[in-house]
Design an enzyme around this catalytic site. Structure first.
Site, short mmCIF file in Angstrom:
data_model
loop_
_atom_site.label_atom_id
_atom_site.label_comp_id
_atom_site.label_asym_id
_atom_site.label_seq_id
_atom_site.Cartn_x
_atom_site.Cartn_y
_atom_site.Cartn_z
N LYS A 22 5.49 17.15 -17.67
CA LYS A 22 6.62 16.54 -18.38
C LYS A 22 6.97 15.19 -17.76
O LYS A 22 7.12 14.19 -18.46
CB LYS A 22 7.83 17.46 -18.28
N ASN A 23 7.04 15.14 -16.43
CA ASN A 23 7.53 13.93 -15.76
C ASN A 23 6.49 12.83 -15.64
O ASN A 23 6.78 11.76 -15.11
CB ASN A 23 8.12 14.29 -14.38
N CYS A 117 24.82 14.50 -14.13
CA CYS A 117 24.33 15.75 -14.73
C CYS A 117 24.66 16.86 -13.73
O CYS A 117 25.21 16.63 -12.68
CB CYS A 117 22.85 15.65 -15.03
N ASP A 306 12.07 19.98 -7.10
CA ASP A 306 11.96 20.74 -8.35
C ASP A 306 11.40 22.14 -8.14
O ASP A 306 11.34 22.92 -9.09
CB ASP A 306 11.08 19.98 -9.36
N ARG A 398 13.69 22.54 -22.25
CA ARG A 398 13.51 21.10 -21.98
C ARG A 398 12.25 20.87 -21.16
O ARG A 398 11.61 19.83 -21.26
CB ARG A 398 14.71 20.57 -21.19
C1 EPZ Z 1 12.84 12.40 -11.13
O1 EPZ Z 1 14.21 12.19 -11.39
C2 EPZ Z 1 12.45 13.64 -11.93
N1 EPZ Z 1 12.65 13.37 -13.35
C3 EPZ Z 1 13.30 14.83 -11.48
O2 EPZ Z 1 12.85 15.96 -12.19
C4 EPZ Z 1 13.06 15.06 -9.99
O3 EPZ Z 1 13.88 16.12 -9.55
C5 EPZ Z 1 13.40 13.77 -9.22
O4 EPZ Z 1 12.62 12.67 -9.74
C6 EPZ Z 1 13.11 13.90 -7.73
O5 EPZ Z 1 11.76 14.20 -7.54
C7 EPZ Z 1 11.74 12.63 -14.02
O6 EPZ Z 1 10.77 12.16 -13.47
C8 EPZ Z 1 12.00 12.42 -15.49
P1 EPZ Z 1 15.25 10.00 -8.29
P2 EPZ Z 1 14.88 10.79 -10.94
O7 EPZ Z 1 15.63 8.71 -8.89
O8 EPZ Z 1 13.89 9.69 -10.98
C9 EPZ Z 1 19.26 8.88 -6.10
C10 EPZ Z 1 13.06 17.86 -13.50
O9 EPZ Z 1 13.48 18.94 -13.18
N2 EPZ Z 1 19.22 7.64 -6.87
O10 EPZ Z 1 13.95 10.09 -7.54
O11 EPZ Z 1 16.14 10.66 -11.72
C11 EPZ Z 1 19.49 10.11 -6.97
O12 EPZ Z 1 20.87 10.31 -7.18
C12 EPZ Z 1 13.79 16.61 -13.06
O13 EPZ Z 1 12.02 17.64 -14.15
C13 EPZ Z 1 20.18 6.66 -6.62
O14 EPZ Z 1 21.06 6.82 -5.78
O15 EPZ Z 1 15.22 11.10 -9.43
C14 EPZ Z 1 18.87 11.22 -6.15
O16 EPZ Z 1 19.81 11.67 -5.20
C15 EPZ Z 1 15.11 16.96 -12.43
N3 EPZ Z 1 20.15 5.50 -7.35
C16 EPZ Z 1 17.71 10.52 -5.43
O17 EPZ Z 1 17.95 9.12 -5.53
C17 EPZ Z 1 19.19 5.26 -8.30
O18 EPZ Z 1 19.20 4.18 -8.93
C18 EPZ Z 1 16.34 10.79 -6.04
O19 EPZ Z 1 16.47 10.53 -7.41
C19 EPZ Z 1 18.22 6.27 -8.54
C20 EPZ Z 1 18.25 7.44 -7.81
#
Ligand code: EPZ
Length: 432
Positions: A22-23, A117, A306, A398
């Protein structure tokens, strides 16, 4: 609202196929915005998040041809809109990924801020900061990110946090920028590498994907391409845990075990016998009860967040006491309350769950809260006495293709039911 009913007590046995990731599919589909030629993407999983992505891209004017095997041809030659509306973005945060490509190719974009979320506030400040470093003018007004740029230019960007979609958004934007962009402290996830491989097939000049430093040399335009999505390493890990906690013997084909090494190593530590090949993985628990393990989530190649909920369930019925520490998201333990209602012995200490294994859980009505937590409740139901009824299973739909069909193929007793009215109302309706 549909529910899933899981009846515990079966050891999973058999073989199933792993779906596309998915990702990886989400950013690769969105990368079609970067070219006016056809991008043909195969091995796309059939999931609600994919449908949402197609709907969002469709709103922008992208045309699709989808075949029965979910091979998708995307044509972004005639875009009609450059605005990603709130009603779609709120259902899927990854919609933010349209920002970089639209800015890079059209010089403007308007994307709703993705609210927080269940698992955390999940800001997008790193996406915005990186695009500003590349010359974008960005205002946030009325809940929308309004971005403009005559032409993005290369920049050296240091990500405070190695954000997965942050890296993906900036990498896509940089492919058409003037000059060279270096992303430091980039995410190393396999899905980032898969996106980079698709972009390279489209003519992008990218080096270092999969390492903490990615260099992108901008080009004038990108062409069409064909790309096959990698197997889903989280789906792979989820079914391996299902086999382990039920004492079963399961083989997964169309997999990429090399992308799930940290999870496979932890399962071996829990007592599972795991063999792997280039595109398959076989886990045999030999009927044994798993041993407790200690897990700490962190960005790839460390143990993935995840897979955190799934290992809380594994530890819940394992022999001994295990700990699970979540370091990526600030609120990703909502499944703990539901598991405690099923008899799990879990104590929370800050961002660590201390889990004392019990022989069996008790079936109960439970509620899914986020995608991976909801799958873990289905796993818990496999090892619970009597029935577990899982509500709000749209979270599952999802991110897991045909979860109940795949678990049933392995012998699980699981079925999806429409949410009938309460018994009294049902009796009245039947005129009893
Ligand atoms: C991706 O989300 C995945 N989603 C998530 O999978 C996964 O859990 C996550 O990466 C971590 O591996 C997709 O790829 C569509 P991050 P993402 O930006 O990119 C903080 C699932 O179950 N952050 O790596 O949104 C954030 O709050 C989903 O399939 C900022 O502070 O995650 C988090 O604490 C859930 N500012 C950390 O970084 C930003 O601008 C990691 O988030 C961006 C992120």
């Amino acid at each position: 609202m549909n529910k899933l009913i899981v009846t515990g007590g079966t050891q999973l046995r058999g073989e199933i196929s792993v779906s596309g990731a998915k990702n990886a599919a989400l950013p690769v589909l969105i990368a079609s915005l970067l070219t006016s030629e056809i991008v043909r993407i195969s091995n796309v999983p059939h999931l609600n998040d994919i449908t949402t992505t197609l709907e969002l891209l469709g709103r922008l004017g992208v045309q699709f041809v989808v075949d029965e095997k979910m091979t998708i041809e995307a044509d972004a030659s005639e875009l009609t809109d450059l605005r990603a509306p709130y009603e779609l973005v709120k259902t899927m945060r990854a919609s933010i990924l349209v920002l970089g490509p639209m800015l890079a190719r059209f010089g403007q974009a308007e994307v709703s801020m993705p609210g927080g979320c269940a698992i955390g506030s999940r800001p997008v400040n790193l996406h915005i900061k990186g695009l500003q470093a590349m010359g974008a003018e960005i205002d946030i007004k009325d809940g929308y990110i309004k971005a403009r740029a005559k032409r993005l230019h290369g920049a050296r960007i240091f990500l405070d946090i190695s954000s997965v979609t942050g890296t993906e958004n900036l990498m896509m934007a940089a492919t058409l920028a003037q000059g060279t962009t270096v992303i430091e402290n980039a995410a190393r996830e396999p899905e980032v590498v898969d996106l980079a491989n698709c972009l390279i097939a489209m003519g992008a000049r990218i080096k270092g994907a999969g390492t903490a430093e990615i260099t992108i040399e901008g080009v004038e335009k990108l062409s069409g391409a064909e790309h096959r999505i990698i197997p889903d390493r989280i789906e792979t890990g989820t079914y391996l845990v299902a086999a382990a906690l039920s004492g079963g013997d399961v083989r997964l084909r169309n997999a990429r075990p090399d992308l799930a090494e940290s999870v496979i190593e932890k399962l071996r530590e829990a007592g599972a016998h795991v063999e792997t090949g280039p595109d398959w993985v076989h886990l045999d628990m030999k009927g044994e009860r798993p041993r407790s393990v200690n897990v700490r989530t962190a960005p790839y190649p460390a143990f993935p967040t995840d897979m955190q909920a799934q290992f809380v369930v594994l530890n819940s019925i394992a022999e001994g006491t295990g700990t699970v520490t979540e370091t990526v998201f600030e609120n990703r333990f909502m499944h703990v309350h539901e598991l405690q209602r099923m008899g799990a012995d879990i104590e929370m200490q800050g961002n660590t769950a201390i889990i004392r294994g019990v022989e069996k859980l008790r079936g109960a009505p439970v509620m899914a809260t986020d995608l991976r937590a909801s799958a873990c409740l289905a796993l818990a139901g496999l090892v619970a006495e009597s029935d577990t009824v899982i509500d709000r299973i749209y979270h599952i739909d999802r991110g897991y293709e045909c979860l109940e069909e795949k678990l049933s193929q392995l012998g699980a007793r699981i079925r999806r039911v429409a949410d009938y009215p309460a018994p009294a109302m049902r009796a009245a309706a039947a005129g009893d």
